[in-house]
Scaffold this motif. Structure first.
Motif, PDB file in Angstrom:
ATOM      1  N   HIS A  15       0.815  -1.212   0.000  1.00 15.86           N
ATOM      2  CA  HIS A  15       0.000   0.000   0.000  1.00 15.86           C
ATOM      3  C   HIS A  15       0.850   1.264   0.000  1.00 15.86           C
ATOM      4  CE1 HIS A  15       0.603  -1.531   4.113  1.00 15.86           C
ATOM      5  NE2 HIS A  15       0.743  -0.264   4.463  1.00 15.86           N
ATOM      6  N   ASN A  16       2.161   1.133   0.297  1.00 10.87           N
ATOM      7  CA  ASN A  16       3.065   2.284   0.297  1.00 10.87           C
ATOM      8  C   ASN A  16       4.086   2.209  -0.838  1.00 10.87           C
ATOM      9  OD1 ASN A  16       2.093   3.787   2.459  1.00 10.87           O
ATOM     10  ND2 ASN A  16       3.314   2.694   3.967  1.00 10.87           N
ATOM     11  N   GLU A  17       3.767   1.454  -1.876  1.00 10.47           N
ATOM     12  CA  GLU A  17       4.747   1.228  -2.943  1.00 10.47           C
ATOM     13  C   GLU A  17       5.221   2.543  -3.561  1.00 10.47           C
ATOM     14  OE1 GLU A  17       5.210  -1.208  -7.186  1.00 10.47           O
ATOM     15  OE2 GLU A  17       3.292  -1.163  -6.124  1.00 10.47           O
ATOM     16  N   ALA A  18       4.299   3.425  -3.928  1.00  6.59           N
ATOM     17  CA  ALA A  18       4.687   4.684  -4.581  1.00  6.59           C
ATOM     18  C   ALA A  18       5.541   5.535  -3.647  1.00  6.59           C
ATOM     19  CB  ALA A  18       3.444   5.451  -5.011  1.00  6.59           C
ATOM     20  N   TYR A  19       5.171   5.556  -2.373  1.00  5.48           N
ATOM     21  CA  TYR A  19       5.948   6.344  -1.409  1.00  5.48           C
ATOM     22  C   TYR A  19       7.359   5.797  -1.251  1.00  5.48           C
ATOM     23  CZ  TYR A  19       7.906   7.535   3.132  1.00  5.48           C
ATOM     24  OH  TYR A  19       8.764   7.897   4.129  1.00  5.48           O
ATOM     25  N   HIS A  20       7.484   4.490  -1.092  1.00  2.92           N
ATOM     26  CA  HIS A  20       8.814   3.921  -0.873  1.00  2.92           C
ATOM     27  C   HIS A  20       9.714   4.098  -2.094  1.00  2.92           C
ATOM     28  CE1 HIS A  20       7.061   1.300   2.553  1.00  2.92           C
ATOM     29  NE2 HIS A  20       7.602   2.411   3.025  1.00  2.92           N
ATOM     30  N   GLN A  21       9.135   4.039  -3.289  1.00  3.30           N
ATOM     31  CA  GLN A  21       9.940   4.298  -4.485  1.00  3.30           C
ATOM     32  C   GLN A  21      10.434   5.743  -4.501  1.00  3.30           C
ATOM     33  OE1 GLN A  21       7.397   3.169  -7.766  1.00  3.30           O
ATOM     34  NE2 GLN A  21       7.870   0.991  -7.571  1.00  3.30           N
ATOM     35  N   ALA A  22       9.535   6.675  -4.176  1.00  2.00           N
ATOM     36  CA  ALA A  22       9.929   8.086  -4.133  1.00  2.00           C
ATOM     37  C   ALA A  22      10.925   8.347  -3.014  1.00  2.00           C
ATOM     38  CB  ALA A  22       8.686   8.961  -3.966  1.00  2.00           C
ATOM     39  N   LEU A  23      10.763   7.649  -1.896  1.00  2.00           N
ATOM     40  CA  LEU A  23      11.678   7.800  -0.766  1.00  2.00           C
ATOM     41  C   LEU A  23      13.092   7.389  -1.158  1.00  2.00           C
ATOM     42  CD1 LEU A  23      12.473   8.145   2.222  1.00  2.00           C
ATOM     43  CD2 LEU A  23      11.559   5.835   2.639  1.00  2.00           C
ATOM     44  N   VAL A  24      13.209   6.253  -1.813  1.00  2.00           N
ATOM     45  CA  VAL A  24      14.531   5.791  -2.251  1.00  2.00           C
ATOM     46  C   VAL A  24      15.155   6.808  -3.202  1.00  2.00           C
ATOM     47  CG1 VAL A  24      15.687   4.041  -3.659  1.00  2.00           C
ATOM     48  CG2 VAL A  24      14.102   3.342  -1.849  1.00  2.00           C
ATOM     49  N   ALA A  25      14.348   7.350  -4.108  1.00  2.00           N
ATOM     50  CA  ALA A  25      14.866   8.350  -5.047  1.00  2.00           C
ATOM     51  C   ALA A  25      15.318   9.613  -4.309  1.00  2.00           C
ATOM     52  CB  ALA A  25      13.793   8.695  -6.078  1.00  2.00           C
ATOM     53  N   ASP A  26      14.557  10.052  -3.301  1.00  2.00           N
ATOM     54  CA  ASP A  26      14.947  11.248  -2.537  1.00  2.00           C
ATOM     55  C   ASP A  26      16.220  11.012  -1.736  1.00  2.00           C
ATOM     56  OD1 ASP A  26      12.921  12.861  -3.445  1.00  2.00           O
ATOM     57  OD2 ASP A  26      11.602  12.545  -1.719  1.00  2.00           O
ATOM     58  N   LEU A  27      16.343   9.827  -1.153  1.00  2.00           N
ATOM     59  CA  LEU A  27      17.556   9.506  -0.402  1.00  2.00           C
ATOM     60  C   LEU A  27      18.776   9.499  -1.316  1.00  2.00           C
ATOM     61  CD1 LEU A  27      16.130   6.661   1.860  1.00  2.00           C
ATOM     62  CD2 LEU A  27      17.221   8.753   2.714  1.00  2.00           C
ATOM     63  N   ARG A  28      18.636   8.901  -2.514  1.00  2.00           N
ATOM     64  CA  ARG A  28      19.758   8.856  -3.458  1.00  2.00           C
ATOM     65  C   ARG A  28      20.125  10.262  -3.926  1.00  2.00           C
ATOM     66  NH1 ARG A  28      17.616   3.502  -6.063  1.00  2.00           N
ATOM     67  NH2 ARG A  28      19.055   1.993  -5.137  1.00  2.00           N
ATOM     68  N   ARG A  29      19.108  11.084  -4.195  1.00  2.90           N
ATOM     69  CA  ARG A  29      19.378  12.440  -4.659  1.00  2.90           C
ATOM     70  C   ARG A  29      20.089  13.254  -3.575  1.00  2.90           C
ATOM     71  NH1 ARG A  29      14.707  13.550  -6.250  1.00  2.90           N
ATOM     72  NH2 ARG A  29      13.939  14.688  -4.418  1.00  2.90           N
ATOM     73  N   TRP A  30      19.695  13.038  -2.329  1.00  4.91           N
ATOM     74  CA  TRP A  30      20.351  13.743  -1.222  1.00  4.91           C
ATOM     75  C   TRP A  30      21.832  13.371  -1.153  1.00  4.91           C
ATOM     76  CZ3 TRP A  30      20.591  12.131   4.480  1.00  4.91           C
ATOM     77  CH2 TRP A  30      21.040  13.200   5.287  1.00  4.91           C
ATOM     78  N   ALA A  31      22.116  12.082  -1.266  1.00  5.93           N
ATOM     79  CA  ALA A  31      23.509  11.625  -1.221  1.00  5.93           C
ATOM     80  C   ALA A  31      24.293  12.103  -2.442  1.00  5.93           C
ATOM     81  CB  ALA A  31      23.542  10.105  -1.117  1.00  5.93           C
ATOM     82  N   ASP A  32      23.709  11.943  -3.621  1.00  9.23           N
ATOM     83  CA  ASP A  32      24.411  12.333  -4.852  1.00  9.23           C
ATOM     84  C   ASP A  32      24.631  13.842  -4.909  1.00  9.23           C
ATOM     85  OD1 ASP A  32      24.451   9.700  -5.605  1.00  9.23           O
ATOM     86  OD2 ASP A  32      22.742   9.850  -6.972  1.00  9.23           O
TER      87      ASP A  32
ATOM     88  N   LEU B 110       4.778  13.977  -1.132  1.00 13.06           N
ATOM     89  CA  LEU B 110       3.575  13.981  -1.966  1.00 13.06           C
ATOM     90  C   LEU B 110       3.109  12.567  -2.288  1.00 13.06           C
ATOM     91  CD1 LEU B 110       4.456  16.900  -4.426  1.00 13.06           C
ATOM     92  CD2 LEU B 110       2.897  16.952  -2.468  1.00 13.06           C
ATOM     93  N   ALA B 111       4.049  11.633  -2.330  1.00  9.92           N
ATOM     94  CA  ALA B 111       3.674  10.245  -2.645  1.00  9.92           C
ATOM     95  C   ALA B 111       3.093   9.510  -1.443  1.00  9.92           C
ATOM     96  CB  ALA B 111       4.899   9.490  -3.169  1.00  9.92           C
ATOM     97  N   PHE B 112       3.347  10.019  -0.244  1.00 11.39           N
ATOM     98  CA  PHE B 112       2.831   9.372   0.971  1.00 11.39           C
ATOM     99  C   PHE B 112       1.402   9.850   1.205  1.00 11.39           C
ATOM    100  CE2 PHE B 112       2.872   9.018   5.796  1.00 11.39           C
ATOM    101  CZ  PHE B 112       2.760   7.633   5.791  1.00 11.39           C
ATOM    102  N   GLN B 113       0.443   8.959   1.044  1.00  9.00           N
ATOM    103  CA  GLN B 113      -0.978   9.315   1.124  1.00  9.00           C
ATOM    104  C   GLN B 113      -1.726   8.362   2.065  1.00  9.00           C
ATOM    105  OE1 GLN B 113      -2.426  11.987  -0.299  1.00  9.00           O
ATOM    106  NE2 GLN B 113      -0.496  12.661  -1.211  1.00  9.00           N
ATOM    107  N   PRO B 114      -1.376   8.332   3.341  1.00 10.01           N
ATOM    108  CA  PRO B 114      -2.002   7.363   4.252  1.00 10.01           C
ATOM    109  C   PRO B 114      -3.472   7.641   4.532  1.00 10.01           C
ATOM    110  CG  PRO B 114      -0.642   8.912   5.476  1.00 10.01           C
ATOM    111  CD  PRO B 114      -0.389   9.182   4.035  1.00 10.01           C
ATOM    112  N   ALA B 115      -3.919   8.894   4.397  1.00  7.34           N
ATOM    113  CA  ALA B 115      -5.315   9.206   4.709  1.00  7.34           C
ATOM    114  C   ALA B 115      -6.277   8.573   3.712  1.00  7.34           C
ATOM    115  CB  ALA B 115      -5.517  10.721   4.743  1.00  7.34           C
TER     116      ALA B 115
END
Length: 477
Positions: free
Chosen positions: A90-107, A120-125
């Motif tokens: 149920h959090n697939e889109a969020y976790h994909q975006a999270l990994v991308a944000d973490l990589r961008r922060w490091a790079d 924006l991808a995290f939509q628990p409500a």
């Protein structure tokens, strides 16, 4: 750097995603019992001390890591997220975006983090399912906790029983509200923080609107039970059997708080509002925030009276919780510098006391609960009248009328400029500048609360980082 990120995890004993788990986790399983969570949490805890207040990492600072070391730890976080993600489809889109944000922060060299895409991808409500777990990682500050935007990780579980979902659907529409409990967390939540709010997260720009807000009802319930128990011992207050049963039941108290929070939260945008201080960012005296928070709580109390009459047992529990939490925990928690929640608690106590619904005599506190319910509803009506009339008043006049309401029941600080009235202020200044004249402790604690604060200091401190399953441990006052 990218190569370091791709290979970390295998070296640390975390299997790559290709070897991963395809089935989602059931509501009875716990993500935090898996070794990948332990690896993620350990990596985040290594990163946090390296970060500055804004979330960046200054590699020129004393005891700073190398870029390779920081990248390696972010890589461990990524590997753990990718390993756990299939369990939470149920959090697939969020976790994909999270990994991308973490990589961008490091790079990008670990500059000020920007996690807007994953936010924006995290939509628990949109998926409020009772018992559903979420794995959340963000650079953020924790309200009433850590003021810095450090990387934090938390596993939470949704609280959304059928009866609450039905009330939200039919009576208290609040599509953005999340009732949640802790499964586990990193150091930013080993504090007094009991909320997960999107506005605390490091992003390049604020979204046009936020789409969720979470409150940890297990922590609220646990600290309520501990503090109220101790306060009753100190004041010799004898509670009704129903209230004692509430204090003895963590699960029941959690259900009480999630209902209270849901109604409170929606009240910020409902009613005769001159303006909503939590929707329009305007600088104003802190008693205005105190009245707004109290108005929302007293509205929850008023609705709880109606719910009880309609056969909802949670209604009576909310009434006890609002009064006891407001009287005992709010006034003696936190510093005295513009403590608007503390002010609201003091006002409720004084209003009940001066209406003879509450008495302090022979060093013993007593409450006439039937009268207390009537009087509490009456205080709400006074605040509602203030708001309704405020629509037709200039801002500064509204502020003075609010001050007049509060100072009718609470004594202002002897050194207060505002207490001297409009003639003591330079009214040629814009209202926001007159806020500078507000005394940091405009309405000091009464002698009763000064004594109570000393007695409860250790108990209040003991609730820092409290978990629901620790609430049954007795703590001496």
């Amino acid at each position: 750097m990218a190569e370091i990120l791709s290979r970390v995890g295998v070296e640390d004993g975390v299997r790559p995603v290709s070897a991963g788990i395809s089935a989602s986790v059931s509501e009875t399983e716990r993500i935090v019992e898996r070794p990948e969570w332990a690896a993620l949490k350990e990596a985040v805890e290594r990163i946090r001390p390296w970060q500055a207040k804004d979330g960046s990492i200054d590699f020129a600072a004393d005891e700073a890591p190398t870029r390779e070391a920081a990248s390696a730890e972010v890589g461990r976080v990524i590997a753990a997220v990718e390993r756990l993600a299939p369990l939470l489809p149920h959090n697939e889109a969020y976790h994909q975006a999270l990994v991308a944000d973490l990589r961008r922060w490091a790079d990008g060299g670990f500059e000020v983090p920007d996690f807007l895409d994953s936010l924006l991808a995290f939509q628990p409500a949109g998926q409020r399912v009772d018992g559903r777990q979420h794995l959340v990682v963000f650079p953020m500050y924790t309200q009433n906790g850590n003021p810095d935007r450090n990387l934090e990780a938390v596993v939470l579980r949704m609280v959304w029983p059928d009866w609450l979902a039905e009330l939200e659907r039919t009576r208290y529409d609040n599509p953005l509200f999340l009732g949640i409990t802790f499964e586990d967390f990193t150091s930013g939540y080993d504090t007094h923080s009991a909320v997960l709010f999107p506005e605390t997260i490091a992003v390049r720009e604020a979204p046009e609107r936020f789409s969720w807000g979470g409150i940890f009802c297990d922590r609220e319930a646990a600290r309520f039970r501990r503090v109220v128990r101790a306060a009753c011992d100190v004041t010799s207050l004898e509670l009704p059997e129903e209230a004692l049963e509430l204090l003895g039941d963590q699960e029941r108290t959690q259900q009480t708080f999630v209902l209270w929070d849901m109604v409170h939260d929606r009240t910020h945008s409902h009613g005769d509002l001159p303006f909503d201080p939590f929707m329009i960012k305007q600088r104003q005296p802190f008693w205005m925030y105190g009245l707004e928070e109290l108005r929302c709580d007293l509205t929850a109390f008023h609705e709880a009276v109606k719910l009880e009459a309609d056969g909802f047992p949670q209604g009576r529990d909310v009434q006890y919780a609002v009064i006891l939490e407001r009287l005992f925990r709010f006034p003696v928690t936190g510093g005295r510098n513009r403590n608007y929640d503390g002010l609201g608690g003091q006002l409720l106590f004084a209003y009940l006391h001066q209406s003879e619904a509450l008495r302090w005599r022979d060093n013993k506190l007593s409450i006439d609960w039937d009268r207390a319910r009537e009087v509490t509803v009456r205080l709400r009506e006074e605040i509602e009248t203030l708001y309704r009339r405020g629509i037709d008043r200039p801002k500064l006049v509204h502020w003075f009328k609010a001050y007049e309401l509060v100072s009718t029941y609470l004594a202002p600080h002897p050194g207060s400029t505002w207490a001297k009235g409009p003639d003591a202020l330079d009214l040629t200044l814009p209202p926001r500048k007159l806020v500078d004249e507000v005394h940091p402790d405009e309405f000091p604690l009464s002698m009763f609360y000064e004594a109570l604060a000393k007695k409860l200091r250790g108990v209040i401190a003991s609730t820092e980082g409290i978990r629901g399953n620790a609430a049954t441990v007795p703590v001496a006052a």
